[in-house]
Design a protein around this motif. Structure first.
Motif, mmCIF file in Angstrom:
data_model
loop_
_atom_site.group_PDB
_atom_site.id
_atom_site.type_symbol
_atom_site.label_atom_id
_atom_site.label_comp_id
_atom_site.label_asym_id
_atom_site.label_seq_id
_atom_site.Cartn_x
_atom_site.Cartn_y
_atom_site.Cartn_z
ATOM 1 N N THR A 51 0.840 -1.196 0.000
ATOM 2 C CA THR A 51 0.000 0.000 0.000
ATOM 3 C C THR A 51 0.881 1.254 0.000
ATOM 4 N N VAL A 52 1.903 1.232 0.851
ATOM 5 C CA VAL A 52 2.851 2.357 0.871
ATOM 6 C C VAL A 52 3.440 2.543 -0.533
ATOM 7 N N PHE A 53 3.811 1.436 -1.125
ATOM 8 C CA PHE A 53 4.416 1.413 -2.451
ATOM 9 C C PHE A 53 3.503 2.066 -3.498
ATOM 10 N N THR A 54 2.256 1.614 -3.543
ATOM 11 C CA THR A 54 1.342 2.147 -4.570
ATOM 12 C C THR A 54 1.016 3.612 -4.290
ATOM 13 N N ARG A 55 0.886 3.958 -2.985
ATOM 14 C CA ARG A 55 0.648 5.362 -2.638
ATOM 15 C C ARG A 55 1.791 6.228 -3.169
ATOM 16 N N TYR A 56 3.008 5.729 -2.987
ATOM 17 C CA TYR A 56 4.176 6.485 -3.424
ATOM 18 C C TYR A 56 4.163 6.658 -4.941
ATOM 19 N N GLU A 93 1.603 6.671 -6.852
ATOM 20 C CA GLU A 93 0.527 7.608 -7.142
ATOM 21 C C GLU A 93 0.991 9.045 -6.897
ATOM 22 N N HIS A 94 1.720 9.213 -5.767
ATOM 23 C CA HIS A 94 2.250 10.524 -5.409
ATOM 24 C C HIS A 94 3.207 11.031 -6.503
ATOM 25 N N ARG A 99 4.308 14.594 -11.089
ATOM 26 C CA ARG A 99 4.742 14.816 -12.455
ATOM 27 C C ARG A 99 3.676 15.568 -13.242
ATOM 28 N N GLU A 100 2.402 15.237 -12.959
ATOM 29 C CA GLU A 100 1.326 15.895 -13.711
ATOM 30 C C GLU A 100 1.156 17.347 -13.299
#
Lengths: 345, 298
Positions: B283-288, B290-291, B296-297
């Motif tokens: 979860t930490v991984f995917t949150r990161y 996403e962040h 970048r956007e």
């Protein structure tokens, strides 16, 4: 007086491609020198050599009379505005502007840093962007911040590499007046590289024409415009483009290859020459030979007519009120005093 | 017939199921079923051999949370992840900084640096065991030649855990180097040039430009390495074996419980607990990620 910058016979090649062949120029105290040339002329390379980012292959660069090859880029005390911004993307606009003032060698008290940042932001109209990360700016905004980063410092010389090219037309017009005024107020000389002849004419005390790594001519804008040293120099400056054609002296007149008399030739001088005359000096009446209007273009304050005349396509700048249209027969003439004569090679 | 009429829609749905179906089947067979079966097993006293089992309720979980064996493995694994990944990050970044400038033979040097990462962990473990062998290992021969002490790297109780860390660092530092190199080379040359003209000190350039601009990629590499190190199995198996208390990680303990002791039920409960930890990390991984995407956007 020692010039702030003196470049002699500068040469630089990248692999087998020569970028600069033999470029010499000088920038004096408080002087704004435009380095005008088309894309690929070597402008950026020349500025990078001056800034110390490239080592020249030949020639010398002197800064304030001192051989620059002995001075590291950081010690040259030069501000360079890059063609494509080069902001620090991980910092905010404010941090970007303050960055040069926080260098150990010229550390400023924080009150002065804030003051200078505010001053530059106001001048460049980026006050509202100060807290924004640099990576979230548009191209025009980035370029303004890049200019801001150069002007917060008080370097001995500004180098501008197409600094206004990426701005929108309105801001470009404004800064074309404001930046030179600012440099003059600060008393800091500028070497201003551009491919835009109008920009060069507008900002410069002196223009240096650079083409394919060679300086074609340098002088005041008026001199370079009125007496270009070669057809190539004439073509670099001015729009619509200068008219150029080969001619021979015949019965006291310069005569084109098809027999058209262009203008009276001054006595003495060569028998064969290349002639040049600016479009604003070609009038459409009173000449000895007929011509046909091919294209008419309205530019706002005036009209540009493209004529088939004397074996070339000639540009003429005519008042907006003149009633011309494609197909119209005219009799162009150019006053002898406006004909530039280059001896045939 | 309009394309969204009922028969056409039915046919479209048929094609959709036809395309998705095989994947769903595989997913159920190899992911969902084992997961559910594992959860079921974790409430039984099932053993590897024999059919004699009964429901034991939460007894297996109680054992996992109370037996110091499991807490020890968890602590050891955490220490392993922290030390190995930390050292890999620092060494890898330093190596990348040294390699980012072009020089003659850079390609060859880079290729040599990357070799350990290309080998299978089992092979690297065996190599490590050979190099670190107390009696005939290359390392001790060199140390002996220099007149230095020759510790028993893989049998000394205080050393063997660190030997495994060392082999992991040896193997995975190149990975960090590779990612850091990608990050470093993506910094436009002009940014560094601007900094040079702005008279920024080397330290300032490093802390304010180089580090912030490579940090997102490095973070990603750390997360990837951390999840991988959490599963550490091969290196331990190849050096000290699964039953050595000094080097026992979560995965090797699980192996020991199920395949040496044959306690499938207990192992299943343990696996469930480990799964929860992994899901938390993921979860930490995917949150990161996403962040990063949002940064970048923006």
């Amino acid at each position: 007086m020692t010039p702030v910058l003196a470049i002699r016979e500068l040469a630089k090649r990248f692999g087998r491609t020569p970028a600069l062949a033999s470029a010499s120029l000088a920038v004096g105290e408080r002087e704004i020198v435009a380095l005008l040339g088309p894309t690929g002329a070597g402008k950026t390379t020349l500025l990078r050599c001056v800034a110390g980012l490239e080592a020249p292959d030949g020639g010398t660069i002197e800064l304030g009379g001192r051989d620059a090859s002995q001075i590291a880029p950081a010690e040259r005390d030069i501000a360079l505005v890059f063609q494509n911004f080069s902001l620090y993307p991980s910092m905010t606009v404010r941090e970007n502007l303050a960055f040069p003032l926080r260098a150990p060698a010229r550390r400023r008290p924080s009150g002065e840093v804030a003051e200078r940042v505010a001053w530059a932001a106001k001048l460049l109209r980026i006050e509202a962007l100060l807290e924004r990360p640099a990576r979230r700016l548009s191209g025009g905004e980035m370029q303004r911040v890049a200019i801001g980063r150069a002007i917060v410092r008080r370097p001995r010389l500004y180098l501008m590499d197409e600094a206004l090219t990426n701005l929108d037309a309105k801001l470009r017009e404004e800064l074309r007046f404001e930046l030179p005024a600012l440099a003059r107020a600060l008393g800091t000389p500028v070497l201003w590289a551009t491919h835009d002849a109008l920009e060069a004419l507008a900002v410069a005390d002196r223009i240096v024409l650079l083409d394919r790594g060679v300086v074609l001519q340098s002088g005041t804008p008026a001199e370079v415009y009125a007496r270009p040293a070669s057809p190539a120099a004439a073509r670099l400056l001015g729009w619509p483009p200068v008219n150029v054609l080969p001619a021979r002296r015949k019965d006291g007149h310069w005569t084109a290859a098809d027999g058209t008399r262009i203008a009276r030739a001054a006595p003495g001088g060569p028998d064969a020459a290349t002639l040049g005359f600016r479009p604003e000096h070609l009038t459409l009446e009173g000449g000895p030979a007929p011509a046909e209007v091919e294209v008419v273009e309205l530019t706002g304050p005036a009209q540009v007519a493209l004529l088939r005349w004397a074996g070339i396509r000639a540009y003429a700048l005519v008042p907006r009120s003149a009633r011309i249209a494609p197909g119209l027969r005219v009799t162009p003439q150019v006053a002898p005093e406006h004909v530039i004569v280059w001896p045939a090679p | 017939m309009s394309p969204d009429s009922a028969p056409a829609r039915r046919r479209g749905a048929g094609i959709a199921w036809g395309l998705v179906g095989p994947v769903l089947l595989l997913l159920v067979a190899f992911n969902v079923f084992p997961l559910v079966y594992n959860v079921v097993l974790s409430f039984t006293s099932r053993e590897l051999v024999g059919d004699d089992w009964r429901w034991v309720g939460g007894a297996n979980y109680e054992r996992v949370f109370t037996d110091p064996l499991f807490a020890g493995a968890l602590r050891r694994t955490a220490l392993f992840v922290l030390c190995a990944v930390g050292a890999e990050l620092v060494l890898g970044f330093v190596l990348a900084l040294a390699l980012v400038r072009g020089f003659r033979g850079k390609g060859a040097v880079l290729a040599v640096v990357l070799v350990p990462m290309m080998l299978s962990p089992a092979v690297m473990g065996l190599f490590g065991a050979l190099v670190l062998n107390g009696n005939y290992g290359v390392l001790n021969q060199i140390l002996g030649g220099l007149g230095l002490p020759q510790p028993q790297w893989l049998s000394d109780r205080g050393l063997k855990f660190w030997s495994v860390v060392l082999i992991d660092v040896w193997m995975w530092t190149p990975f960090m180097t590779l990612i850091a190199l990608a990050g470093l080379s993506s910094i436009p040359a002009q940014v560094h040039e601007a900094a040079a003209i702005d008279r920024a000190s080397r330290w300032r350039v490093f802390t304010r430009i180089t580090l912030p601009m490579t940090a997102p990629l490095l973070g990603l590499a750390v997360l990837l390495r951390a999840t991988d190190a959490l599963k550490q199995f091969d290196l331990v198996m190849a050096t000290t074996g699964p039953n050595d208390a000094a080097t026992q990680t979560l995965s090797t303990l699980l192996y020991q419980v199920v395949f040496r002791d044959g306690k499938v039920g207990l192992g299943a409960a343990f696996a469930c607990v480990v799964l929860v930890v992994v899901i938390a990390l993921a979860t930490v991984f995917t949150r990161y990620l996403e962040h990063l995407r949002r940064a970048r956007e923006a």
